[in-house]
Each structure stands twice: as structure tokens, then as C-alpha cells.
Design an enzyme around this catalytic site. Structure first.
Site, PDB file in Angstrom:
ATOM      1  N   HIS A  56      15.304  11.106  -4.999  1.00 50.00           N
ATOM      2  CA  HIS A  56      16.505  11.298  -5.818  1.00 50.00           C
ATOM      3  C   HIS A  56      16.130  12.015  -7.114  1.00 50.00           C
ATOM      4  O   HIS A  56      15.096  11.732  -7.714  1.00 50.00           O
ATOM      5  CB  HIS A  56      17.163   9.949  -6.127  1.00 50.00           C
ATOM      6  CG  HIS A  56      18.570  10.118  -6.623  1.00 50.00           C
ATOM      7  ND1 HIS A  56      18.851  10.549  -7.900  1.00 50.00           N
ATOM      8  CD2 HIS A  56      19.762   9.955  -6.006  1.00 50.00           C
ATOM      9  CE1 HIS A  56      20.165  10.637  -8.043  1.00 50.00           C
ATOM     10  NE2 HIS A  56      20.747  10.286  -6.903  1.00 50.00           N
ATOM     11  N   GLU A  90      21.935  17.318  -2.983  1.00 50.37           N
ATOM     12  CA  GLU A  90      22.560  16.909  -4.236  1.00 50.37           C
ATOM     13  C   GLU A  90      22.175  17.883  -5.357  1.00 50.37           C
ATOM     14  O   GLU A  90      21.088  17.756  -5.941  1.00 50.37           O
ATOM     15  CB  GLU A  90      22.094  15.505  -4.650  1.00 50.37           C
ATOM     16  CG  GLU A  90      22.484  14.404  -3.703  1.00 50.37           C
ATOM     17  CD  GLU A  90      22.584  13.051  -4.423  1.00 50.37           C
ATOM     18  OE1 GLU A  90      23.655  12.429  -4.317  1.00 50.37           O
ATOM     19  OE2 GLU A  90      21.634  12.632  -5.090  1.00 50.37           O
TER      20      GLU A  90
HETATM   21  P1  13P Z   1      27.730  10.710  -8.607  1.00 51.35           P
HETATM   22  O1  13P Z   1      28.574  10.553  -7.382  1.00 51.35           O
HETATM   23  O2  13P Z   1      27.948   9.631  -9.626  1.00 51.35           O
HETATM   24  O3  13P Z   1      27.797  12.090  -9.163  1.00 51.35           O
HETATM   25  O4  13P Z   1      26.207  10.496  -8.135  1.00 51.35           O
HETATM   26  C1  13P Z   1      25.743  11.213  -7.055  1.00 51.35           C
HETATM   27  C2  13P Z   1      24.402  10.699  -6.717  1.00 51.35           C
HETATM   28  O5  13P Z   1      23.442  10.877  -7.438  1.00 51.35           O
HETATM   29  C3  13P Z   1      24.282   9.911  -5.484  1.00 51.35           C
HETATM   30  O6  13P Z   1      22.947   9.707  -5.150  1.00 51.35           O
END
Ligand code: 13P
Length: 244
Positions: free
Chosen positions: A99, A168
């Protein structure tokens, strides 16, 4: 979305306590009433809630996931750390690795690779996060970064059947801003071209409004949801809208 089933992964990050778990009965009863073969829900609470949440989820189709693990699957003198064996033992079936919030704390691609390896050995499924920063995006380095994160993070991992990738974009996390539809399509295709047969989730500011756009992206296999997953009503709303 044309896929067989869609993943909805709730990443609670460093939020939640025993009281928060009470609101989950809304989600468990929603799941009981729904068609099971449409979606897969995975809850990734902070480590303090893994065991009590496992008790709640045991009798449901909802799976449990952890948010990180140590790179060794063995026990050892590592104060404050948890290995993948321990996570498995409290009921986790999945673990989020790579992450960006942990990369920002210093996790390298090499360390993430070790974590993925040891978690696979312990029998966990991996939700492997990759994504570019805003600076990298502006310099048109997105594909280079994704490629690097994939190549190094999955080095020497031949069997990828227990790995799901979460795309992400770092700049989208918690900002309320999501990429343009064609950018997601392009980057997800890029990932799927690199690893044949891999499932790819999108994560970054997914909410009850933008899900109407995101659900139209056919090459996605689901969503990794942070903020909006902490409230059961919001989370259910996202799932319902995906299929409406
Ligand atoms: P948000 O949905 O709060 O933007 O976070 C995304 C995230 O980092 C999920 O791992």
C-alpha cells in the site's frame, strides 16, 4: 461490469474499535439477502480487530483480510510486528501488501516482494497495491512505475493465482479525485497485458457518487475502498449501485 463476480475490499486503515463492529450487522444481513455469486466482500480492519471481526464474519460469506505483514513467515524477535502465519491463525484469508501509505513510510519494492513471498507461503491471498504519484503522472511515468512495481514486487513469484492487483493512483487516495475513465481503462489493460489472467481492482476515493462511472469500466474486477468503507450504509450503497 461483465465479470463473474466483483470484489469489494474494505480497507479500514488506522480506524475503528470494538464499537465500530456493531454497525457491520447491516452489511452481514445485506449479504445474506443478496445473490452470493455476484460479489466477494473482504474486510481488512486494523490488526486489533481481526479476531473479533473473524467471530462476526465466520458464519457469513464475507472474508477477512489484514493490512500488512512482516516479511518473514517465521516467529522472531521483531517487536510490534505480525507475521503472515499469525494473521492466518486469527482468520485472515487475505493481506494487503505494498500500500502506498506503507511505501511512503519506506517500504521498498524489494521488501514488498519478500512480504508477498512469505504471505503466499503461509497460504494467504495477496492484494498487491501499485500506483503512481502525481509527480510521476505529470512526468508521464505512470506505465514505467507500474511496470517497475510489478516486476520487482513479483520477482521470482511464478504462481500468481493467489495474487490480486489493486491499482491505486497515490494522488487519488483520500483526495476525492479519480482518474479519467480512459486513464483507468488504459492502466488496467497495461497491468493485465503484463500478467495474463490477473484480477485488477481500482482504489482511490471510490464513493457512492463516482461508482456510477467506475462500474462502467469493464476490465475492472472490483474496488479497494478506504474512507467510504468505514460506514456500513455507504459501503452497501456502493455495492448496490454497482449492480443497478
Ligand atoms: P480512499 O478510498 O479513502 O481514497 O482510500 C483508498 C485506499 O487507499 C484503499 O486502500
Amino acid at each position: 461490469m461483465t465479470n463473474k463476480y466483483i470484489y469489494f475490499v474494505a480497507n479500514w486503515k488506522m480506524f475503528g474499535n470494538l464499537k465500530t463492529l456493531n454497525s457491520l450487522n447491516k452489511v452481514t444481513s445485506f449479504v445474506k439477502k443478496s445473490k452470493r455469486d455476484k460479489f466477494k466482500i473482504i474486510y481488512c480492519p486494523p490488526a486489533t480487530l481481526l479476531s473479533p471481526l473473524n467471530d462476526i464474519l465466520k458464519k457469513t460469506s464475507i472474508k477477512l483480510g489484514a493490512q500488512n505483514s512482516h516479511e518473514s513467515e517465521n516467529y522472531g524477535a521483531f517487536t510490534g510486528q505480525l507475521n503472515s502465519k499469525m494473521l492466518k491463525a486469527v482468520g485472515a484469508r487475505y493481506v494487503i501488501l505494498g500500500h502506498s501509505e506503507n511505501r511512503q513510510l519506506g517500504e521498498s519494492d524489494n521488501l514488498i516482494n519478500k512480504k508477498i513471498n512469505s504471505s503466499i507461503k503461509s497460504g494467504l491471498k495477496i492484494i498487491f497495491c501499485i500506483g503512481e504519484t502525481l509527480t510521476q503522472k505529470r512526468k508521464k511515468l505512470t506505465k514505467k512505475i507500474l511496470s517497475q512495481q510489478i516486476t520487482q514486487g513479483l520477482k521470482k513469484i511464478k504462481n500468481k493465482k493467489n495474487i490480486i492487483i489493486a491499482y491505486e493512483p497515490v494522488w487519488s487516495i483520500g483526495s476525492g479525485v479519480i482518474p479519467k475513465k480512459n486513464e483507468i481503462v488504459e492502466n488496467v489493460n497495461f497491468i493485465k497485458d503484463k500478467i495474463k489472467g490477473i484480477k485488477v481492482l481500482y482504489g482511490g476515493s471510490v464513493n457512492g457518487k463516482n461508482i456510477n462511472l467506475l462500474k462502467k469500466i469493464n476490465n475492472l474486477d472490483g474496488f479497494l475502498i478506504g474512507g467510504a468503507s468505514q460506514n456500513s450504509n455507504n459501503f452497501i450503497d456502493i455495492i448496490k449501485k454497482t449492480f443497478n
